[in-house]
Design a protein around this motif. Structure first.
Motif, mmCIF file in Angstrom:
data_model
loop_
_atom_site.group_PDB
_atom_site.id
_atom_site.type_symbol
_atom_site.label_atom_id
_atom_site.label_comp_id
_atom_site.label_asym_id
_atom_site.label_seq_id
_atom_site.Cartn_x
_atom_site.Cartn_y
_atom_site.Cartn_z
ATOM 1 N N ASN A 2 0.826 -1.192 0.000
ATOM 2 C CA ASN A 2 0.000 0.000 0.000
ATOM 3 C C ASN A 2 0.862 1.244 0.000
ATOM 4 O O ASN A 2 1.815 1.353 0.753
ATOM 5 C CB ASN A 2 -0.915 0.028 1.222
ATOM 6 N N THR A 3 0.504 2.107 -0.846
ATOM 7 C CA THR A 3 1.206 3.381 -0.903
ATOM 8 C C THR A 3 0.217 4.489 -0.525
ATOM 9 O O THR A 3 -0.988 4.274 -0.465
ATOM 10 C CB THR A 3 1.732 3.649 -2.323
ATOM 11 N N ARG A 4 0.759 5.635 -0.267
ATOM 12 C CA ARG A 4 -0.096 6.771 0.067
ATOM 13 C C ARG A 4 -0.999 7.117 -1.114
ATOM 14 O O ARG A 4 -2.166 7.431 -0.956
ATOM 15 C CB ARG A 4 0.775 7.965 0.455
ATOM 16 N N ARG A 5 -0.473 7.012 -2.310
ATOM 17 C CA ARG A 5 -1.262 7.295 -3.521
ATOM 18 C C ARG A 5 -2.442 6.327 -3.644
ATOM 19 O O ARG A 5 -3.563 6.709 -3.943
ATOM 20 C CB ARG A 5 -0.358 7.198 -4.742
ATOM 21 N N HIS A 6 -2.198 5.059 -3.361
ATOM 22 C CA HIS A 6 -3.234 4.037 -3.424
ATOM 23 C C HIS A 6 -4.294 4.315 -2.354
ATOM 24 O O HIS A 6 -5.510 4.200 -2.606
ATOM 25 C CB HIS A 6 -2.586 2.654 -3.233
ATOM 26 N N ILE A 8 -5.115 7.261 -0.977
ATOM 27 C CA ILE A 8 -5.879 8.443 -1.360
ATOM 28 C C ILE A 8 -6.883 8.091 -2.459
ATOM 29 O O ILE A 8 -8.035 8.495 -2.422
ATOM 30 C CB ILE A 8 -4.944 9.588 -1.790
ATOM 31 N N LYS A 9 -6.466 7.295 -3.408
ATOM 32 C CA LYS A 9 -7.353 6.888 -4.505
ATOM 33 C C LYS A 9 -8.547 6.102 -3.958
ATOM 34 O O LYS A 9 -9.702 6.346 -4.328
ATOM 35 C CB LYS A 9 -6.566 6.043 -5.507
ATOM 36 N N ASN A 10 -8.319 5.174 -3.054
ATOM 37 C CA ASN A 10 -9.396 4.390 -2.458
ATOM 38 C C ASN A 10 -10.315 5.269 -1.602
ATOM 39 O O ASN A 10 -11.529 5.094 -1.615
ATOM 40 C CB ASN A 10 -8.837 3.250 -1.603
ATOM 41 N N MET A 12 -10.942 8.476 -1.991
ATOM 42 C CA MET A 12 -11.756 9.317 -2.873
ATOM 43 C C MET A 12 -12.862 8.493 -3.543
ATOM 44 O O MET A 12 -13.996 8.960 -3.694
ATOM 45 C CB MET A 12 -10.883 10.006 -3.917
ATOM 46 N N SER A 13 -12.578 7.260 -3.918
ATOM 47 C CA SER A 13 -13.594 6.392 -4.524
ATOM 48 C C SER A 13 -14.700 6.099 -3.523
ATOM 49 O O SER A 13 -15.889 6.165 -3.857
ATOM 50 C CB SER A 13 -12.966 5.081 -4.981
#
Length: 116
Positions: A2-6, A8-10, A12-13
């Motif tokens: 898990n990354t911070r980008r992943h 944030i994407k989850n 927001m979804s």
């Protein structure tokens, strides 16, 4: 991994999904019928309790009276008159809302002709 980008994407979804669901369910109401004025039958043809002030003013501007001053010109033989439905005492008019007396009259009286 898990990354911070992943993350944030989850997030927001999920937020979009929750907002969409809330929007859809807010349009459903609370399951109760709205206050229906159509279901309310007037107690008499003079009962304007379910009629807005705007509609009352419109009746007045059109010169509606419950008893026609002209014997042969009355709502009962007008093109715009809508007869009462089953178990109703009062008719209605296509020009304004509210109960109408069959013996009433207004300035927009349009006589029925044969064949109508």
């Amino acid at each position: 991994m898990n990354t911070r980008r992943h993350f944030i994407k989850n997030a927001m979804s999920l937020g979009g999904l929750l907002l969409g669901g809330a929007f859809i369910f807010s349009g459903c109401g609370d399951g109760q019928k709205p206050a229906a004025t159509k279901d309310k039958k007037p107690t008499s043809c003079s009962d304007l309790s379910g009629i807005s002030a705007e509609e009352k003013d419109k009746r007045k501007k059109l010169g509606y009276v419950e008893k026609s001053p002209i014997p042969d010109s009355k709502c009962g033989n007008c093109k715009l008159y809508l007869p009462p439905g089953k178990d109703e005492h009062c008719g209605s008019c296509s020009l304004f809302k509210g109960p109408i007396e069959v013996e009433g009259y207004c300035t927009y009286y349009a006589p029925l002709t044969e064949g109508e």
